[in-house]
Design a protein around this motif. Sequence first.
Motif, PDB file in Angstrom:
ATOM      1  N   TYR A 116      -1.354 -22.742  -5.035  1.00  0.00           N
ATOM      2  CA  TYR A 116      -2.096 -23.138  -3.835  1.00  0.00           C
ATOM      3  C   TYR A 116      -2.776 -21.906  -3.250  1.00  0.00           C
ATOM      4  O   TYR A 116      -2.145 -21.083  -2.584  1.00  0.00           O
ATOM      5  N   PRO A 117      -4.088 -21.740  -3.472  1.00  0.00           N
ATOM      6  CA  PRO A 117      -4.744 -20.466  -3.134  1.00  0.00           C
ATOM      7  C   PRO A 117      -4.772 -20.134  -1.648  1.00  0.00           C
ATOM      8  O   PRO A 117      -4.790 -18.952  -1.276  1.00  0.00           O
ATOM      9  N   TYR A 118      -4.834 -21.157  -0.782  1.00  0.00           N
ATOM     10  CA  TYR A 118      -4.890 -20.882   0.652  1.00  0.00           C
ATOM     11  C   TYR A 118      -3.756 -19.969   1.094  1.00  0.00           C
ATOM     12  O   TYR A 118      -3.939 -19.070   1.924  1.00  0.00           O
ATOM     13  N   LEU A 119      -2.537 -20.224   0.575  1.00  0.00           N
ATOM     14  CA  LEU A 119      -1.390 -19.408   0.965  1.00  0.00           C
ATOM     15  C   LEU A 119      -1.590 -17.954   0.573  1.00  0.00           C
ATOM     16  O   LEU A 119      -1.361 -17.036   1.384  1.00  0.00           O
ATOM     17  N   TRP A 120      -1.990 -17.726  -0.669  1.00  0.00           N
ATOM     18  CA  TRP A 120      -2.180 -16.356  -1.138  1.00  0.00           C
ATOM     19  C   TRP A 120      -3.269 -15.653  -0.328  1.00  0.00           C
ATOM     20  O   TRP A 120      -3.140 -14.469   0.028  1.00  0.00           O
ATOM     21  N   TYR A 121      -4.364 -16.380  -0.058  1.00  0.00           N
ATOM     22  CA  TYR A 121      -5.487 -15.783   0.662  1.00  0.00           C
ATOM     23  C   TYR A 121      -5.064 -15.352   2.062  1.00  0.00           C
ATOM     24  O   TYR A 121      -5.341 -14.217   2.503  1.00  0.00           O
ATOM     25  N   ALA A 122      -4.378 -16.251   2.771  1.00  0.00           N
ATOM     26  CA  ALA A 122      -3.944 -15.910   4.131  1.00  0.00           C
ATOM     27  C   ALA A 122      -2.932 -14.767   4.123  1.00  0.00           C
ATOM     28  O   ALA A 122      -2.953 -13.889   5.007  1.00  0.00           O
ATOM     29  N   TYR A 123      -2.047 -14.771   3.132  1.00  0.00           N
ATOM     30  CA  TYR A 123      -1.038 -13.712   3.017  1.00  0.00           C
ATOM     31  C   TYR A 123      -1.703 -12.369   2.758  1.00  0.00           C
ATOM     32  O   TYR A 123      -1.422 -11.354   3.437  1.00  0.00           O
ATOM     33  N   ALA A 124      -2.629 -12.360   1.797  1.00  0.00           N
ATOM     34  CA  ALA A 124      -3.290 -11.097   1.450  1.00  0.00           C
ATOM     35  C   ALA A 124      -4.121 -10.561   2.597  1.00  0.00           C
ATOM     36  O   ALA A 124      -4.100  -9.350   2.888  1.00  0.00           O
ATOM     37  N   THR A 125      -4.858 -11.428   3.283  1.00  0.00           N
ATOM     38  CA  THR A 125      -5.696 -10.943   4.387  1.00  0.00           C
ATOM     39  C   THR A 125      -4.850 -10.375   5.524  1.00  0.00           C
ATOM     40  O   THR A 125      -5.271  -9.426   6.206  1.00  0.00           O
ATOM     41  N   LEU A 160      -2.125  -1.754   1.969  1.00  0.00           N
ATOM     42  CA  LEU A 160      -2.965  -2.024   0.807  1.00  0.00           C
ATOM     43  C   LEU A 160      -2.184  -2.138  -0.500  1.00  0.00           C
ATOM     44  O   LEU A 160      -2.487  -3.024  -1.317  1.00  0.00           O
ATOM     45  N   PRO A 161      -1.192  -1.282  -0.784  1.00  0.00           N
ATOM     46  CA  PRO A 161      -0.461  -1.465  -2.045  1.00  0.00           C
ATOM     47  C   PRO A 161       0.202  -2.836  -2.147  1.00  0.00           C
ATOM     48  O   PRO A 161       0.189  -3.479  -3.209  1.00  0.00           O
ATOM     49  N   GLU A 162       0.771  -3.298  -1.020  1.00  0.00           N
ATOM     50  CA  GLU A 162       1.407  -4.626  -1.048  1.00  0.00           C
ATOM     51  C   GLU A 162       0.363  -5.724  -1.164  1.00  0.00           C
ATOM     52  O   GLU A 162       0.574  -6.723  -1.871  1.00  0.00           O
ATOM     53  N   ARG A 210      -2.480  -5.440  -2.673  1.00  0.00           N
ATOM     54  CA  ARG A 210      -2.945  -5.415  -4.070  1.00  0.00           C
ATOM     55  C   ARG A 210      -1.966  -6.157  -4.969  1.00  0.00           C
ATOM     56  O   ARG A 210      -2.366  -6.929  -5.854  1.00  0.00           O
ATOM     57  N   ALA A 211      -0.670  -5.957  -4.752  1.00  0.00           N
ATOM     58  CA  ALA A 211       0.336  -6.658  -5.572  1.00  0.00           C
ATOM     59  C   ALA A 211       0.266  -8.169  -5.340  1.00  0.00           C
ATOM     60  O   ALA A 211       0.374  -8.966  -6.289  1.00  0.00           O
ATOM     61  N   VAL A 212       0.075  -8.577  -4.085  1.00  0.00           N
ATOM     62  CA  VAL A 212      -0.032 -10.006  -3.780  1.00  0.00           C
ATOM     63  C   VAL A 212      -1.265 -10.596  -4.458  1.00  0.00           C
ATOM     64  O   VAL A 212      -1.218 -11.695  -5.043  1.00  0.00           O
ATOM     65  N   LEU A 213      -2.398  -9.891  -4.401  1.00  0.00           N
ATOM     66  CA  LEU A 213      -3.629 -10.403  -5.010  1.00  0.00           C
ATOM     67  C   LEU A 213      -3.526 -10.446  -6.537  1.00  0.00           C
ATOM     68  O   LEU A 213      -4.100 -11.334  -7.174  1.00  0.00           O
ATOM     69  N   GLN A 214      -2.824  -9.500  -7.114  1.00  0.00           N
ATOM     70  CA  GLN A 214      -2.611  -9.553  -8.566  1.00  0.00           C
ATOM     71  C   GLN A 214      -1.853 -10.820  -8.949  1.00  0.00           C
ATOM     72  O   GLN A 214      -2.222 -11.540  -9.890  1.00  0.00           O
ATOM     73  N   THR A 215      -0.779 -11.102  -8.212  1.00  0.00           N
ATOM     74  CA  THR A 215      -0.004 -12.320  -8.485  1.00  0.00           C
ATOM     75  C   THR A 215      -0.828 -13.570  -8.190  1.00  0.00           C
ATOM     76  O   THR A 215      -0.782 -14.550  -8.922  1.00  0.00           O
ATOM     77  N   LEU A 218     -10.289 -15.501  -3.769  1.00  0.00           N
ATOM     78  CA  LEU A 218      -9.259 -14.486  -3.976  1.00  0.00           C
ATOM     79  C   LEU A 218      -9.844 -13.258  -4.670  1.00  0.00           C
ATOM     80  O   LEU A 218      -9.558 -12.117  -4.291  1.00  0.00           O
ATOM     81  N   TRP A 219     -10.663 -13.492  -5.705  1.00  0.00           N
ATOM     82  CA  TRP A 219     -11.312 -12.372  -6.384  1.00  0.00           C
ATOM     83  C   TRP A 219     -12.230 -11.612  -5.414  1.00  0.00           C
ATOM     84  O   TRP A 219     -12.286 -10.380  -5.417  1.00  0.00           O
ATOM     85  N   MET A 220     -12.953 -12.365  -4.572  1.00  0.00           N
ATOM     86  CA  MET A 220     -13.860 -11.741  -3.608  1.00  0.00           C
ATOM     87  C   MET A 220     -13.083 -10.873  -2.609  1.00  0.00           C
ATOM     88  O   MET A 220     -13.477  -9.734  -2.324  1.00  0.00           O
ATOM     89  N   GLU A 221     -11.970 -11.399  -2.089  1.00  0.00           N
ATOM     90  CA  GLU A 221     -11.194 -10.640  -1.101  1.00  0.00           C
ATOM     91  C   GLU A 221     -10.640  -9.362  -1.716  1.00  0.00           C
ATOM     92  O   GLU A 221     -10.626  -8.295  -1.077  1.00  0.00           O
ATOM     93  N   TRP A 222     -10.193  -9.467  -2.955  1.00  0.00           N
ATOM     94  CA  TRP A 222      -9.663  -8.286  -3.650  1.00  0.00           C
ATOM     95  C   TRP A 222     -10.782  -7.263  -3.858  1.00  0.00           C
ATOM     96  O   TRP A 222     -10.601  -6.053  -3.642  1.00  0.00           O
ATOM     97  N   ALA A 223     -11.954  -7.745  -4.266  1.00  0.00           N
ATOM     98  CA  ALA A 223     -13.085  -6.838  -4.489  1.00  0.00           C
ATOM     99  C   ALA A 223     -13.481  -6.133  -3.191  1.00  0.00           C
ATOM    100  O   ALA A 223     -13.744  -4.912  -3.180  1.00  0.00           O
ATOM    101  N   LEU A 224     -13.523  -6.869  -2.096  1.00  0.00           N
ATOM    102  CA  LEU A 224     -13.886  -6.257  -0.819  1.00  0.00           C
ATOM    103  C   LEU A 224     -12.854  -5.219  -0.387  1.00  0.00           C
ATOM    104  O   LEU A 224     -13.211  -4.189   0.199  1.00  0.00           O
ATOM    105  N   MET A 225     -11.580  -5.497  -0.646  1.00  0.00           N
ATOM    106  CA  MET A 225     -10.545  -4.535  -0.306  1.00  0.00           C
ATOM    107  C   MET A 225     -10.730  -3.232  -1.087  1.00  0.00           C
ATOM    108  O   MET A 225     -10.659  -2.123  -0.517  1.00  0.00           O
ATOM    109  N   GLU A 226     -10.990  -3.368  -2.398  1.00  0.00           N
ATOM    110  CA  GLU A 226     -11.168  -2.161  -3.214  1.00  0.00           C
ATOM    111  C   GLU A 226     -12.446  -1.418  -2.832  1.00  0.00           C
ATOM    112  O   GLU A 226     -12.485  -0.178  -2.850  1.00  0.00           O
ATOM    113  N   ALA A 227     -13.485  -2.187  -2.456  1.00  0.00           N
ATOM    114  CA  ALA A 227     -14.730  -1.550  -2.024  1.00  0.00           C
ATOM    115  C   ALA A 227     -14.498  -0.737  -0.750  1.00  0.00           C
ATOM    116  O   ALA A 227     -14.976   0.400  -0.609  1.00  0.00           O
ATOM    117  N   ALA A 228     -13.753  -1.319   0.194  1.00  0.00           N
ATOM    118  CA  ALA A 228     -13.462  -0.603   1.439  1.00  0.00           C
ATOM    119  C   ALA A 228     -12.611   0.625   1.188  1.00  0.00           C
ATOM    120  O   ALA A 228     -12.695   1.619   1.922  1.00  0.00           O
TER     121      ALA A 228
END
Length: 733
Positions: free
Chosen positions: A609-618, A626-628, A630-635, A646-656
């Motif tokens: 269920y992607p909504y959960l992961w997205y809200a958790y990661a944000t 950030l390390p945590e 990144r681990a959440v987004l990998q999973t 999810l891919w977009m949020e991870w990309a924006l995090m790495e860009a920042a």
Amino acid sequence: MDGADSLFAFLSSHVAQAAAARQEGSAPEDQQQQEQQPQDGQPPPPPQQQARPSRTAAQLQHHIRRLKRSGRLAAALRLSYEGMDEHPRMRCFVASAASLEAKLGRREAALALLDEGLARWPGNVALLLPLGRTRAALGDRAGAREAFRAALAAEPDNAYILHAWGMVEAAAGDVAAARSLFRSAVKAEPDMAATYTAWARMEATARWGPAGEEAARRVFDEGHRADPSHVPLLHAWATFELNHDKQSAARRLLERALELDPHHVPSWMALGQLEWRQGNAGRAREVFELGLALGGRGAGMQVSLLSALAELELRMKNVKRARDLFERLRQFAPQHVPALLSAAQMEHRAGNAARAARLYDEVQAAVEQQGVVRGSEGTAAVILRPRRRPRAAAVGAEAQAEDGTRAASAPAEPSEAAPAAAAAAAAPAGPPGAVVPVLHARAQAALRDGDVEAAERWLASVEALEPGNGYLCHTRGLLCQREGQVEAAEDWFRRGLRCRGSRDGALLCFEGLAELLAFKGLKDEARAVWRAGMAAVQPLTSRYLRQAALFEKKERNWAAAAALFSDAVRRDPQDYRSWLQWAVFERRQRNFEAAERCFQQGTAVAPGYPYLWYAYATMLIALKRLPEARAVLQTATRNCPRSAPLWMEWALMEAAAGDVEAARRLFTRGSEVPPTYQHAPLYQAWADFERQQGDEAAAQRLALQAEELSQAPGRGRRAYGSRMQPAAGTTTA
């Protein structure tokens, strides 16, 4: 070798042994069939008259119990009716048929059987027990208590009556009464493991937190000590531990359960779900396949396991795997109503409208023409009302019973057998209301397609069969509300409050009315409706409690909202939507530790269920963890690889964080999701990123792609999947 591997090795070995035993057992039968074939040049033997052998009541009862255990309820019902015809003085067959009718959802047929049975045998405990259960299922708790009270007056220490009454009180929320009844039941029968199971489940839901958990464990432990080999109790205990994230304890209990009974389907399902929850999708599939390999041919074990695995695959959005599983399931039960409905809804969500329509047609025909109902294993469940015998025959039968011939029965007269067979053949295929869930599901599919005219036609069909159906009233109310007909919407919701055929349908109408009143600004009236629903309908669903919590949250009643969210997940620990909403609530209250616990529970329950992961990661990104994050987004992307946000949020995090190559690689990965999962904001974010990097040509190309996606119908809007409304006859958390 760890515990999981040793258990897996044991189960694999047992499956191999069972397969070898089946193969050895089939050789003599094959040989016998070959011996029966006529030799070349010889005429075939004349056909022999196939007369049904005379069966004792004990033999029929044993066969009915076996069919029930294997999940073949329609076959067990048919045999119960045959027992009523062949042994008309045996009350057990009336009780069995009534109980099965109730389990198949045909409670009026059950009541008709019980009324006729009690007219012949007043005060009979074997009939009063299913009468109490059936009345409770219809929402008549006063009638249920009356039946149980009458039964206990005849047999004060009957543990089965005490257990059934305790279940009714527990469902009604009267914990003290239920606890007293359960305690009396196990006092009467100390090894009544089923009572310990129900009692422990009640304790777990009666109190939240460590107190409730420990109370439940004490009851489970007491029941286990009373009967260490009771597999259903071990399974229930394991499920309890799994719901409280005690996965090692759950695995140990399931290991013991499957060692005692490798054919116990719920334990196989729980073990597969445990592996799935731990992220071992491949191992989970192997567990389900091992369980399938143990089952014989038929609809019981295979249907349960295939259905459970298909639902897990759907939760992970693995449509192709789920489709393959539904096709396999149809080999065992071609007309299995829940599976056909799930498959139809899956195909509709996947955009395969023609295939979905064919499946809806199949399930509708199965119900209307052949009498298949939701609770059956995909075969017709024929209604055969008990035949009213002449009074003289009834008196003669009672006199014969008084002469000491109660357990035996004379063979049925030839003149009676033919009418019975004719009655079975002429019986209607199924009750008209059995098709209502199918018609309502078709209406909702039409609404999701925007075809209001077609939806109205299907809803009119539902209304013609069940004018007071709660799901119908809820859907009609939502339609009126959407069209601005507020008063008409309120009328529909209020009509549904009186729904007695479905607890969930009534709760949906309480929910719809409360939300409509809140929309009109009548906040106090809305709160009164929420509370009225909690008092009128028991047990409550986690969905109802969650929606009530969201109402209190909007009204800034933080303590009430938190308590309701807590109640929702206590009612159903698998309700990932409640975990998400509670987590978001705690995050906004800046209770980040509590929010993280909710996110962890929710992602463990529903890793797809992607909504959960997205809200958790944000949340983690906002907290600079950030390390945590990144681990959440990998999973998250491993579990939801088609979720472009999810891919977009991870990309924006790495860009920042300044990792340009990682950001570009992640944007690219997000753009590779299937067409129906494309996400226009990803391309816009990527364009802004490339513009910051000085690549204006790439930025313009990506911005154009974002614009094209946003304008294409149905594209760029389905990164997470559509939200479904509840179908009639189903339970939605």
